[in-house]
Enzyme design. Structure first.
Site, PDB file in Angstrom:
ATOM      1  N   CYS A   1      81.844 105.100 -64.567  1.00 24.90           N
ATOM      2  CA  CYS A   1      81.437 104.075 -62.568  1.00 24.90           C
ATOM      3  C   CYS A   1      80.667 104.333 -61.572  1.00 24.90           C
ATOM      4  O   CYS A   1      80.950 106.251 -61.304  1.00 24.90           O
ATOM      5  CB  CYS A   1      82.943 103.021 -62.881  1.00 24.90           C
ATOM      6  SG  CYS A   1      83.655 102.558 -64.074  1.00 24.90           S
TER       7      CYS A   1
ATOM      8  N   CYS B   1      80.805  97.150 -62.887  1.00 25.07           N
ATOM      9  CA  CYS B   1      79.511  97.734 -61.614  1.00 25.07           C
ATOM     10  C   CYS B   1      78.182  98.015 -62.105  1.00 25.07           C
ATOM     11  O   CYS B   1      77.499  98.577 -60.716  1.00 25.07           O
ATOM     12  CB  CYS B   1      80.697  99.110 -60.803  1.00 25.07           C
ATOM     13  SG  CYS B   1      80.813 100.575 -61.571  1.00 25.07           S
TER      14      CYS B   1
ATOM     15  N   ASP C   1      52.701 112.771 -30.196  1.00 23.62           N
ATOM     16  CA  ASP C   1      51.856 111.466 -30.360  1.00 23.62           C
ATOM     17  C   ASP C   1      52.393 110.670 -29.157  1.00 23.62           C
ATOM     18  O   ASP C   1      53.664 111.695 -28.112  1.00 23.62           O
ATOM     19  CB  ASP C   1      52.712 111.204 -31.638  1.00 23.62           C
ATOM     20  CG  ASP C   1      52.876 109.499 -31.451  1.00 23.62           C
ATOM     21  OD1 ASP C   1      51.994 109.284 -32.499  1.00 23.62           O
ATOM     22  OD2 ASP C   1      53.727 108.667 -31.103  1.00 23.62           O
TER      23      ASP C   1
END
Length: 503
Positions: free
Chosen positions: A34, A68, A453
């Site tokens: 699971c 699941c 930048d």
């Protein structure tokens, strides 16, 4: 993490979805595996064992939980963060390289021997390359079984299986259901909300041939504004568009081409794929997940960035920002050069001219897309006099596309990021900004940083951070290894269209 038993048990008992895909829980008494967030009653700790991959669980004889659906968990963020050879191998397997080229092809790309690959992947993931590829083929088969009316024989070969018998045996072994039973279960589910993973259909099959509707999962939270805003604001006409609340673009794929539409939803990304060849499904999904940075762990990223009191307020304002990526690193490198020292609109215009002149035309029955972005090979022979660019920029562009075309500048998911940086910086016209933006968005480096930048510097000064590149780099050391995400938060302080979800 799967080796930390106590931590894994706590995650399972608390049903912590953040760890879905990071490790898997195998239950010895039921022989089922699971995801940590499985809604079923958690097993006793003494009956649990933990694996680093779905392939490892399958190799140990466990079958996927029908409730699941652990095989449809988001990918582990570890493989995007890490830059070592194992991580590069995983990214290539996710791209379907083993299905197309076999383990020897994977070895050639990495510069390893097949024995080294097998040994390293077994040590880290509990499964070798063939087992990992088999697990991915099983998931692809499930996608096609549940979301298309394709005959099972066609699905078997489209998913990468060598025979129908192997396809049937693998599906029964991994899912404890036959292909027919899987399709029947999918048909009985709600047409609006079926399964919750990337294999869950979002709607009934449509009448458009070749269309597959998927749900791409992610770890919450996810802030879509800068993610989709950036893609829409920089979209190249003919290749990309924003239509009906979705970002749409064309895809050049190994067996053909495709068109994808991606739309944000509260708990998933709605993905609509139109493929000319279903064998490209795995590759297309991998590209879309990288484009939207869906395998990131936003909780880990934001926790780190919040340790800076100057950055914490903008993280708290809109947590879960992602780094927009690309579906094609070579395409993005070309576009980065076209965008040097010009506005977003000008960069789009330059790229659109290349697309019209050198892109491959495609049909789009559901929108206004017209071309694939031209490949480096198609651009390598173009006449520089036809480019409406400064002479130095022409030289930069032609040098780049020729290096991409002849393979001397590899920018794929398996390529070393630091080596790619060095080769980019050696090209004429490439400075730190262009190199780092390519590292950030094309190579997927979560620690790429743009201290020079203008937008980053302006935002930093507004928050009280240093404004000069050197001082800002020093201050940003505490954000590592998530500086690319810090850039997204800094950019988001501006009202530029890249930060706004289109209407």
């Amino acid at each position: 993490m799967h080796t930390d038993t106590e931590r894994c048990v706590r995650a399972v008992q608390s049903k912590e979805a953040r760890f879905d895909g990071v490790f898997f829980t195998a239950v010895r008494t039921t022989r089922i595996y699971c995801r940590p967030s499985c809604p079923a009653v958690p097993p006793k700790p003494e009956n649990m064992e933990f694996h680093p991959s779905a392939a490892s669980c399958q190799r140990a004889g466990y079958r996927a939980c029908k409730r699941c659906r652990p095989d449809t968990s988001p990918g582990s963020p570890e493989w995007n963060v890490r830059a070592d050879a194992v991580a590069r191998a995983v990214r290539l397997i996710q791209d379907g390289v083993v299905d197309r080229e076999g383990v020897p092809g994977l070895a050639r790309r990495l510069g390893w021997s097949t024995r080294q690959i097998e040994r390293q992947l077994l040590a880290e993931l509990g499964a070798g390359p063939l087992a990992l590829a088999r697990a991915q083929r099983a998931q692809t088969a499930r996608l096609l079984i549940e979301t298309t009316p394709m005959p099972f024989a066609e699905i078997a070969f489209a998913a990468g299986f060598s025979s129908i018998r192997t396809f049937n045996d693998t599906v029964r072994e991994v899912f404890a259901l036959t292909p027919g039973e899987l399709r029947a279960r999918a048909a009985r589910r709600s047409p609006v909300r079926a399964a919750t993973g990337p294999g869950g259909p979002t709607a009934p099959a449509t009448a458009t041939p070749g269309v597959i509707n998927l749900r791409l999962p992610f770890r919450t939270p996810l802030e879509p504004s800068n993610l989709f805003g950036h893609l829409a604001a920089t979209a190249v006409p003919g290749v990309e568009e924003w239509r009906d609340g979705a970002y749409r673009r064309t895809l050049g794929l190994p067996y053909g081409h495709g068109i994808v539409a991606l739309a944000p939803r509260p708990d998933h990304i709605a993905c609509r794929l139109l493929l000319t060849d279903p064998r490209d499904l795995t590759h297309a999904i991998s590209r879309c997940r990288r484009l939207l940075d869906l395998d990131a762990d936003p909780v880990a990223v934001d926790e780190r960035l919040r340790t800076d009191p100057l950055l914490a307020p903008i993280v708290d304002k809109a947590p879960g920002r992602r780094v927009p990526g690309t579906v094609d690193p070579a395409e993005f490198a070309v576009r980065a050069v076209l965008g040097q020292q010009v506005s977003t609109a000008a960069a789009r215009t330059h790229a659109a001219r290349l697309v019209t002149a050198h892109g491959v035309p495609v049909d789009d029955p559901e929108g206004g897309l017209t071309h694939l972005f031209p490949t480096p090979g198609a651009l390598a022979a173009l006449d520089p006099e036809t480019l409406a660019l400064p002479r130095s920029r022409r030289t930069t562009l032609l040098t780049l596309v020729r290096a991409l075309a002849d393979g001397s500048l590899p920018l794929g998911p398996a390529d070393d990021r630091e080596e790619a940086r060095a080769r980019l910086l050696a090209l004429p016209g490439f400075g730190p900004w262009t190199t780092e933006i390519i590292a950030m968005r094309a190579l997927g480096d979560p620690d790429a940083f743009l201290p020079g930048d203008l937008g980053v510097r302006r935002a930093a000064e507004g928050l009280g951070l240093p404004g000069t590149p050197a001082a800002l780099t020093a201050a940003a050391a505490q954000w590592r290894p998530w500086r690319a995400y810090a850039v997204q938060y800094l950019w988001a302080t501006d009202d530029h269209p890249i930060n706004l979800l289109p209407a």
